[in-house]
Write an enzyme that holds these catalytic residues in place. Structure first.
Site, PDB file in Angstrom:
ATOM      1  N   TYR A   1      43.670  57.889  79.594  1.00  0.00           N
ATOM      2  CA  TYR A   1      44.179  58.849  80.586  1.00  0.00           C
ATOM      3  C   TYR A   1      45.586  59.330  80.215  1.00  0.00           C
ATOM      4  CZ  TYR A   1      45.452  60.267  85.406  1.00  0.00           C
ATOM      5  OH  TYR A   1      45.865  60.936  86.527  1.00  0.00           O
TER       6      TYR A   1
ATOM      7  N   LYS B   1      46.636  63.161  79.272  1.00  0.00           N
ATOM      8  CA  LYS B   1      47.637  63.876  80.081  1.00  0.00           C
ATOM      9  C   LYS B   1      48.799  64.362  79.221  1.00  0.00           C
ATOM     10  CE  LYS B   1      45.930  63.763  84.292  1.00  0.00           C
ATOM     11  NZ  LYS B   1      45.332  64.999  84.807  1.00  0.00           N
TER      12      LYS B   1
HETATM   13  P1  NAI Z   1      40.262  63.176  93.135  1.00  0.00           P
HETATM   14  O1  NAI Z   1      39.264  62.290  92.493  1.00  0.00           O
HETATM   15  O2  NAI Z   1      40.327  63.177  94.616  1.00  0.00           O
HETATM   16  O3  NAI Z   1      40.053  64.677  92.661  1.00  0.00           O
HETATM   17  C1  NAI Z   1      39.599  65.041  91.408  1.00  0.00           C
HETATM   18  C2  NAI Z   1      38.473  66.057  91.590  1.00  0.00           C
HETATM   19  O4  NAI Z   1      38.063  66.523  90.310  1.00  0.00           O
HETATM   20  C3  NAI Z   1      37.226  65.446  92.261  1.00  0.00           C
HETATM   21  O5  NAI Z   1      36.888  66.197  93.415  1.00  0.00           O
HETATM   22  C4  NAI Z   1      36.162  65.521  91.178  1.00  0.00           C
HETATM   23  O6  NAI Z   1      34.856  65.747  91.681  1.00  0.00           O
HETATM   24  C5  NAI Z   1      36.653  66.677  90.326  1.00  0.00           C
HETATM   25  N1  NAI Z   1      36.140  66.592  88.970  1.00  0.00           N
HETATM   26  C6  NAI Z   1      36.119  65.508  88.169  1.00  0.00           C
HETATM   27  N2  NAI Z   1      35.559  65.818  86.990  1.00  0.00           N
HETATM   28  C7  NAI Z   1      35.254  67.131  87.027  1.00  0.00           C
HETATM   29  C8  NAI Z   1      34.683  68.030  86.084  1.00  0.00           C
HETATM   30  N3  NAI Z   1      34.311  67.599  84.883  1.00  0.00           N
HETATM   31  N4  NAI Z   1      34.540  69.323  86.439  1.00  0.00           N
HETATM   32  C9  NAI Z   1      34.908  69.756  87.667  1.00  0.00           C
HETATM   33  N5  NAI Z   1      35.444  68.939  88.616  1.00  0.00           N
HETATM   34  C10 NAI Z   1      35.614  67.655  88.294  1.00  0.00           C
HETATM   35  O7  NAI Z   1      41.676  62.788  92.527  1.00  0.00           O
HETATM   36  P2  NAI Z   1      43.133  63.416  92.688  1.00  0.00           P
HETATM   37  O8  NAI Z   1      44.078  62.297  92.785  1.00  0.00           O
HETATM   38  O9  NAI Z   1      43.146  64.472  93.711  1.00  0.00           O
HETATM   39  O10 NAI Z   1      43.347  64.034  91.230  1.00  0.00           O
HETATM   40  C11 NAI Z   1      43.675  65.389  90.984  1.00  0.00           C
HETATM   41  C12 NAI Z   1      44.416  65.465  89.671  1.00  0.00           C
HETATM   42  O11 NAI Z   1      45.685  64.848  89.800  1.00  0.00           O
HETATM   43  C13 NAI Z   1      43.731  64.760  88.503  1.00  0.00           C
HETATM   44  O12 NAI Z   1      43.892  65.510  87.326  1.00  0.00           O
HETATM   45  C14 NAI Z   1      44.487  63.468  88.392  1.00  0.00           C
HETATM   46  O13 NAI Z   1      44.399  62.904  87.099  1.00  0.00           O
HETATM   47  C15 NAI Z   1      45.873  63.942  88.739  1.00  0.00           C
HETATM   48  N6  NAI Z   1      46.804  62.891  89.149  1.00  0.00           N
HETATM   49  C16 NAI Z   1      46.692  62.307  90.373  1.00  0.00           C
HETATM   50  C17 NAI Z   1      47.614  61.356  90.764  1.00  0.00           C
HETATM   51  C18 NAI Z   1      47.617  60.757  92.110  1.00  0.00           C
HETATM   52  O14 NAI Z   1      48.601  60.070  92.440  1.00  0.00           O
HETATM   53  N7  NAI Z   1      46.573  60.986  92.931  1.00  0.00           N
HETATM   54  C19 NAI Z   1      48.671  60.904  89.854  1.00  0.00           C
HETATM   55  C20 NAI Z   1      48.734  61.618  88.619  1.00  0.00           C
HETATM   56  C21 NAI Z   1      47.813  62.559  88.291  1.00  0.00           C
END
Ligand code: NAI
Length: 299
Positions: free
Chosen positions: A166, A170
């Protein structure tokens, strides 16, 4: 203070079926943007798919009086990326904003990680960002306008145990942005990075429950919305955001030391002797592109 308004703007938010992406999409729509809500609808570790994730958010936006269409494609394939951008063009005729937000987690200590976990995380975060950004960037070039926000992570910027795949993906995104800020400049395409800190399904078993409840996604979205807006003239900036804290991270370079007259090759012992000065971060410099480093090398 002038209000940030997205009336007439068309936005794509990938992975907008939940977590941060959902909130970005809803807030963009509240301020007038027409939004493509993309989500594959799989599990946290990228298994399965479902249309309901994107559909629910589209319904939510419409019930608030906003405009949105769903897209269910996988960001990790070129066909998926093309189709996501085409959804925006078919529904709304243009594309102004792209938020690359889709993500999965497959944590493992490095000694135990296998190729499958490595490739799956790279595919969604790094290749997925490429696959959607390429057609979006070309459309934005034609329009002479674009705002893109890529989602990175403190895990990559600073390191986090068990997240080698990851963190690498990133930081790949950060490298991409370093180039896009240059290649997009003459087309008024600004590309910036958000490193969020938020309570979502990705962090629910990592953070203590009390803190998790406080880490509302709402604290991250304002920075993303500003970076998507016309007034934002910066490009290539990395913003950390969470719980009301906003800061910039950047790759800075120490003052360094010159150990040669350009003729004599320094010895490893000279490097050892000067290690403190070589690694010192006092008086750091920021290079906005690689070529700027030549000014230091020529000294
Ligand atoms: P989340 O799991 O709630 O949201 C991610 C969304 O991406 C999900 O709805 C999922 O269905 C969708 N997804 C996954 N693979 C996919 C694909 N191949 N094509 C289309 N959609 C896809 O998680 P969150 O936390 O909202 O994450 C959003 C972004 O923020 C991610 O890139 C994550 O790595 C990043 N992030 C989040 C952090 C946090 O504190 N929550 C910290 C650092 C980065």
């Amino acid at each position: 203070m002038s209000r940030i308004d997205f009336t007439g703007r068309v936005a794509i938010v990938t992975g907008a079926g939940g977590g941060l992406g959902r909130n970005h999409a809803i807030e963009l729509a509240k301020r007038g943007a027409k939004v493509v809500v993309n989500d594959l609808g799989g599990s946290r570790d990228g298994v399965g798919s479902s249309k309901s994730a994107a559909d629910h958010i589209v319904e939510e936006i419409k019930s608030n009086g906003g405009e949105a269409v769903p897209n269910y494609d996988n960001v990790a394939t070129p066909e998926g990326g093309e189709s996501i951008v085409r959804t925006a063009l078919d529904a709304f005729g243009k594309l102004d904003i792209l938020i690359n937000n889709a993500g999965i987690l497959l944590d493992s200590s490095f000694a135990k990680i296998d190729e499958k976990k490595w490739d799956a995380v790279m595919a969604v975060h790094l290749k997925g960002t490429f696959c959607v950004t390429k057609p979006a960037f070309i459309q934005m070039m034609k329009q002479n306008y674009g705002r893109m926000v890529m989602t990175a992570s403190g895990s990559g910027l600073f390191g986090n145990f068990g997240q080698s795949n990851y963190a690498s993906a990133k930081m790949g995104v950060v490298g991409l942005v370093n180039v896009l800020k240059l290649e997009g400049a003459k087309y008024n395409i600004k590309t910036n990075v958000i490193a969020p800190i938020a309570g979502t399904r990705l962090t629910e078993d990592i953070v203590p429950p009390e803190l998790f409840r406080m880490m509302k996604v709402d604290f991250v979205t304002p920075a993303v919305l500003y970076m998507c807006s016309e007034p934002c003239q910066d490009s290539g900036v990395i913003i950390n955001a969470g719980l009301g804290y906003f800061s910039r991270s950047a790759i800075m370079t120490g003052e360094g030391v010159i150990l040669s007259d350009k003729e004599k090759i320094p010895t490893p012992e000279e490097v050892m002797e000067n290690w403190g000065r070589i690694t010192s971060l006092e008086n750091p410099k920021f290079f906005s592109q690689l070529m700027e480093m030549s000014s230091v090398l020529k000294k």
